[in-house]
Design a protein around this motif. Structure first.
Motif, short mmCIF file in Angstrom:
data_model
loop_
_atom_site.label_atom_id
_atom_site.label_comp_id
_atom_site.label_asym_id
_atom_site.label_seq_id
_atom_site.Cartn_x
_atom_site.Cartn_y
_atom_site.Cartn_z
N GLY A 27 0.82 -1.22 0.00
CA GLY A 27 0.00 0.00 0.00
C GLY A 27 0.85 1.26 0.00
O GLY A 27 0.56 2.22 -0.73
N ALA A 28 1.91 1.26 0.80
CA ALA A 28 2.79 2.44 0.87
C ALA A 28 3.52 2.65 -0.46
O ALA A 28 3.65 3.78 -0.93
N VAL A 29 3.99 1.57 -1.06
CA VAL A 29 4.67 1.68 -2.34
C VAL A 29 3.70 2.15 -3.42
O VAL A 29 4.02 3.02 -4.23
N HIS A 30 2.49 1.61 -3.40
CA HIS A 30 1.45 2.01 -4.36
C HIS A 30 1.17 3.51 -4.25
O HIS A 30 1.11 4.22 -5.26
N ALA A 31 1.03 4.00 -3.02
CA ALA A 31 0.76 5.42 -2.81
C ALA A 31 1.92 6.28 -3.30
O ALA A 31 1.71 7.32 -3.92
N LEU A 32 3.15 5.84 -3.04
CA LEU A 32 4.33 6.57 -3.49
C LEU A 32 4.37 6.65 -5.01
O LEU A 32 4.57 7.73 -5.59
N VAL A 33 4.16 5.53 -5.65
CA VAL A 33 4.18 5.48 -7.12
C VAL A 33 3.07 6.35 -7.70
O VAL A 33 3.30 7.14 -8.61
N GLU A 35 1.61 8.92 -6.35
CA GLU A 35 1.89 10.34 -6.13
C GLU A 35 2.93 10.85 -7.12
O GLU A 35 2.80 11.96 -7.66
N ALA A 36 3.96 10.05 -7.38
CA ALA A 36 5.00 10.47 -8.33
C ALA A 36 4.44 10.58 -9.75
O ALA A 36 4.73 11.55 -10.46
N ILE A 37 3.62 9.63 -10.15
CA ILE A 37 3.03 9.66 -11.49
C ILE A 37 2.06 10.83 -11.61
O ILE A 37 2.06 11.56 -12.61
N THR A 38 1.27 11.07 -10.58
CA THR A 38 0.33 12.20 -10.58
C THR A 38 1.08 13.53 -10.65
O THR A 38 0.60 14.49 -11.23
N ALA A 39 2.30 13.56 -10.07
CA ALA A 39 3.11 14.78 -10.12
C ALA A 39 3.70 15.02 -11.50
O ALA A 39 4.26 16.09 -11.76
N GLY A 40 3.56 14.05 -12.39
CA GLY A 40 4.02 14.24 -13.76
C GLY A 40 5.19 13.38 -14.19
O GLY A 40 5.63 13.47 -15.34
N PHE A 47 9.14 3.70 -11.69
CA PHE A 47 9.47 2.34 -11.27
C PHE A 47 10.97 2.13 -11.19
O PHE A 47 11.48 1.48 -10.27
N ASP A 48 11.71 2.70 -12.14
CA ASP A 48 13.17 2.60 -12.10
C ASP A 48 13.71 3.31 -10.86
O ASP A 48 14.59 2.78 -10.17
N ALA A 49 13.17 4.48 -10.54
CA ALA A 49 13.63 5.24 -9.38
C ALA A 49 13.33 4.50 -8.08
O ALA A 49 14.16 4.49 -7.16
N VAL A 50 12.17 3.86 -7.99
CA VAL A 50 11.82 3.10 -6.79
C VAL A 50 12.80 1.94 -6.60
O VAL A 50 13.30 1.70 -5.48
N MET A 51 13.13 1.26 -7.68
CA MET A 51 14.08 0.15 -7.59
C MET A 51 15.47 0.65 -7.17
O MET A 51 16.13 0.05 -6.34
N ARG A 52 15.90 1.77 -7.76
CA ARG A 52 17.21 2.34 -7.41
C ARG A 52 17.23 2.78 -5.95
O ARG A 52 18.20 2.55 -5.23
N ALA A 53 16.17 3.46 -5.52
CA ALA A 53 16.11 3.93 -4.14
C ALA A 53 16.13 2.75 -3.17
O ALA A 53 16.81 2.81 -2.13
#
Length: 88
Positions: A27-33, A35-40, A47-53
């Motif tokens: 749920g937390a990862v879904h919300a993060l993703v 929010e990032a996509i909604t931000a543009g 997805f690449d950034a989440v994996m790198r982070a």
């Protein structure tokens, strides 16, 4: 910051512990993703950034599993920048 991740319900040595952890953080990862996509940000970059982070966090944790117990020391660049970090 509490993002609503429940604690383990079984021993972390249980063969299904990784699946339980995945479900717990989903749920937390879904919300993060979202929010990032909604931000543009484009989904592929998100997805690449989440994996790198996650990789960076894993490496940092392996180096220092409990940074909270480290003595507070000022960053060398903070003194040079008048108390501000380079990112400020």
């Amino acid at each position: 910051m509490d993002i609503g991740i429940p604690p383990p319900q079984r021993p972390t040595t249980d063969p299904d512990a990784a699946l339980e952890c995945t479900k717990a953080i989903d749920g937390a990862v879904h919300a993060l993703v979202d929010e990032a996509i909604t931000a543009g940000w484009p989904p592929a970059l998100v997805f690449d950034a989440v994996m790198r982070a996650a990789g960076h966090q894993a490496a940092a944790y392996l180096e220092d599993p409990d940074p909270a117990d480290d003595p507070a020391t000022p960053r060398p660049d903070a003194a040079l920048a008048g108390g501000k970090s380079r990112a400020d």
